[in-house]
Motif scaffolding. Structure first.
Motif, PDB file in Angstrom:
ATOM      1  N   SER A  82      86.228  68.098  -0.546  1.00 14.89           N
ATOM      2  CA  SER A  82      86.088  66.647  -0.354  1.00 14.89           C
ATOM      3  C   SER A  82      87.126  66.089   0.604  1.00 14.89           C
ATOM      4  O   SER A  82      86.941  65.011   1.174  1.00 14.89           O
ATOM      5  CB  SER A  82      86.177  65.931  -1.709  1.00 14.89           C
ATOM      6  N   LEU A  84      83.577  59.945  -5.650  1.00 13.20           N
ATOM      7  CA  LEU A  84      82.728  60.301  -4.516  1.00 13.20           C
ATOM      8  C   LEU A  84      81.319  60.658  -4.973  1.00 13.20           C
ATOM      9  O   LEU A  84      80.334  60.320  -4.302  1.00 13.20           O
ATOM     10  CB  LEU A  84      83.342  61.473  -3.749  1.00 13.20           C
ATOM     11  N   ASN A 118      85.207  60.014   7.441  1.00 12.00           N
ATOM     12  CA  ASN A 118      84.120  59.175   6.940  1.00 12.00           C
ATOM     13  C   ASN A 118      84.661  58.059   6.060  1.00 12.00           C
ATOM     14  O   ASN A 118      84.260  56.889   6.187  1.00 12.00           O
ATOM     15  CB  ASN A 118      83.122  60.035   6.158  1.00 12.00           C
ATOM     16  N   THR A 170      80.266  64.386   8.529  1.00  7.92           N
ATOM     17  CA  THR A 170      79.466  63.497   7.696  1.00  7.92           C
ATOM     18  C   THR A 170      79.414  64.060   6.274  1.00  7.92           C
ATOM     19  O   THR A 170      79.728  65.229   6.046  1.00  7.92           O
ATOM     20  CB  THR A 170      78.038  63.398   8.231  1.00  7.92           C
ATOM     21  N   PRO A 171      78.998  63.261   5.299  1.00  8.78           N
ATOM     22  CA  PRO A 171      78.809  63.814   3.959  1.00  8.78           C
ATOM     23  C   PRO A 171      77.868  65.022   3.946  1.00  8.78           C
ATOM     24  O   PRO A 171      78.121  65.986   3.214  1.00  8.78           O
ATOM     25  CB  PRO A 171      78.240  62.627   3.179  1.00  8.78           C
ATOM     26  N   LEU A 213      86.109  64.663   4.006  1.00  8.11           N
ATOM     27  CA  LEU A 213      85.460  63.352   4.117  1.00  8.11           C
ATOM     28  C   LEU A 213      86.420  62.295   4.654  1.00  8.11           C
ATOM     29  O   LEU A 213      86.009  61.142   4.843  1.00  8.11           O
ATOM     30  CB  LEU A 213      84.930  62.909   2.754  1.00  8.11           C
ATOM     31  N   LEU A 258      78.523  60.367  -2.043  1.00  8.96           N
ATOM     32  CA  LEU A 258      79.148  60.981  -0.873  1.00  8.96           C
ATOM     33  C   LEU A 258      79.431  62.467  -1.080  1.00  8.96           C
ATOM     34  O   LEU A 258      79.686  63.192  -0.113  1.00  8.96           O
ATOM     35  CB  LEU A 258      80.466  60.256  -0.543  1.00  8.96           C
ATOM     36  N   TYR A 259      79.409  62.906  -2.335  1.00  3.33           N
ATOM     37  CA  TYR A 259      79.746  64.298  -2.623  1.00  3.33           C
ATOM     38  C   TYR A 259      78.833  64.824  -3.725  1.00  3.33           C
ATOM     39  O   TYR A 259      78.757  64.250  -4.810  1.00  3.33           O
ATOM     40  CB  TYR A 259      81.213  64.404  -3.061  1.00  3.33           C
ATOM     41  N   VAL A 298      79.940  68.042   5.122  1.00  2.00           N
ATOM     42  CA  VAL A 298      80.971  68.428   4.159  1.00  2.00           C
ATOM     43  C   VAL A 298      80.359  69.076   2.920  1.00  2.00           C
ATOM     44  O   VAL A 298      80.945  69.975   2.319  1.00  2.00           O
ATOM     45  CB  VAL A 298      81.840  67.208   3.778  1.00  2.00           C
ATOM     46  N   ASN A 299      79.166  68.644   2.553  1.00  2.00           N
ATOM     47  CA  ASN A 299      78.512  69.182   1.365  1.00  2.00           C
ATOM     48  C   ASN A 299      77.751  70.479   1.602  1.00  2.00           C
ATOM     49  O   ASN A 299      77.378  71.157   0.648  1.00  2.00           O
ATOM     50  CB  ASN A 299      77.571  68.140   0.768  1.00  2.00           C
TER      51      ASN A 299
END
Length: 248
Positions: free
Chosen positions: A74, A53, A80, A159-160, A77, A58-59, A163-164
């Motif tokens: 994670s 990821l 997504n 969304t990324p 996600l 994405l991460y 999540v982040n």
């Protein structure tokens, strides 16, 4: 649930995203094996690997002091990664499936954004697995096995960027949803080893999926936990099949 035809004219496989941590590779392999062995429907099992990821952009979240696994955040996600389409499932790697995943998929109700076992769980231990801190918070273990209605508008929030950046409380307590958008699944599909109990002469209480949330038999300290024999037998079968595949 949508059963869209795939490119070959068949039914699309049910997508199952499994949390992956390099320290628990064998747990992932056994979880995967137990799902595939018993499934009467096509399934696609995808490990959620943090390193992959990060490479894909994405991460990028920094490690939190309370993270006990690489997929603590994670996991969210999943919609997504499923392109916000159809239903998909996320599950921790420390599960052992004892029943056909079709039975779980058949519980899906399109009116919900997510469905999970709604545990009321307050662990007594202060540590778990290989010494990781055992945190206590509302809705603990709800996010360890989730059926996601990936096409539900509310799940577009995941969304990324979200999540982040969002807090653990926001994510693990499903705070992007209203309570009536969270469907309930029988506890036997996320049977917490050391917490949930089998009631004698009541087959409805026997686990369909054992969750070794405190730590499983792949850790020396948990070699004698409840249902350890079932996991060890599955591990041996998994390893023997892998050996046969190599020699053939």
């Amino acid at each position: 649930m949508s059963l869209t035809n795939g490119e070959n004219g068949g039914v699309k496989p049910f997508r199952i995203f499994v949390g992956y941590d390099p320290r628990e590779d064998i747990a992932y392999e056994v979880c995967r094996h137990s799902i595939l062995k018993k499934s009467s429907i096509p399934v696609e099992i995808i490990p959620i690997k943090q390193s992959d990821l990060r490479q894909r952009g994405l991460y990028w979240r920094e490690k939190d002091q309370y993270e006990s696994t690489e997929f603590s955040f994670s996991r969210f996600l999943t919609p997504n990664l499923a392109d916000y389409e159809d239903w998909a499932m996320f599950v921790d790697c420390d599960f052992l499936y004892l029943a056909d995943i079709k039975e779980l998929r058949d519980l899906i109700d399109d009116k919900y954004a997510v469905m999970c076992v709604q545990h009321d769980y307050a662990p007594k231990e202060t540590t778990k697995m290989d010494g990781a801190v055992q945190t206590v918070y509302p809705r603990k273990n709800w996010s360890s096995m989730v059926l996601y209605n990936c096409g539900h508008p509310k799940n577009r929030v995941l969304t990324p960027d979200t999540v982040n950046s969002q807090t653990g409380a926001f994510l693990h307590r499903f705070q992007w949803l209203q309570d009536d958008e969270i469907g309930s699944i029988p506890f036997v599909w996320n049977f917490l080893e050391g917490h949930n109990k089998v009631v004698e002469n009541d087959p409805s209480t026997f686990p369909k999926a054992v969750h070794y949330t405190r730590g499983g038999p792949w850790f020396e300290a948990w070699r004698n936990c409840d249902f350890a024999d079932l996991w060890l037998n599955e591990r041996d079968e998994c390893l023997n099949e892998a050996k046969r595949a190599i020699t053939n």
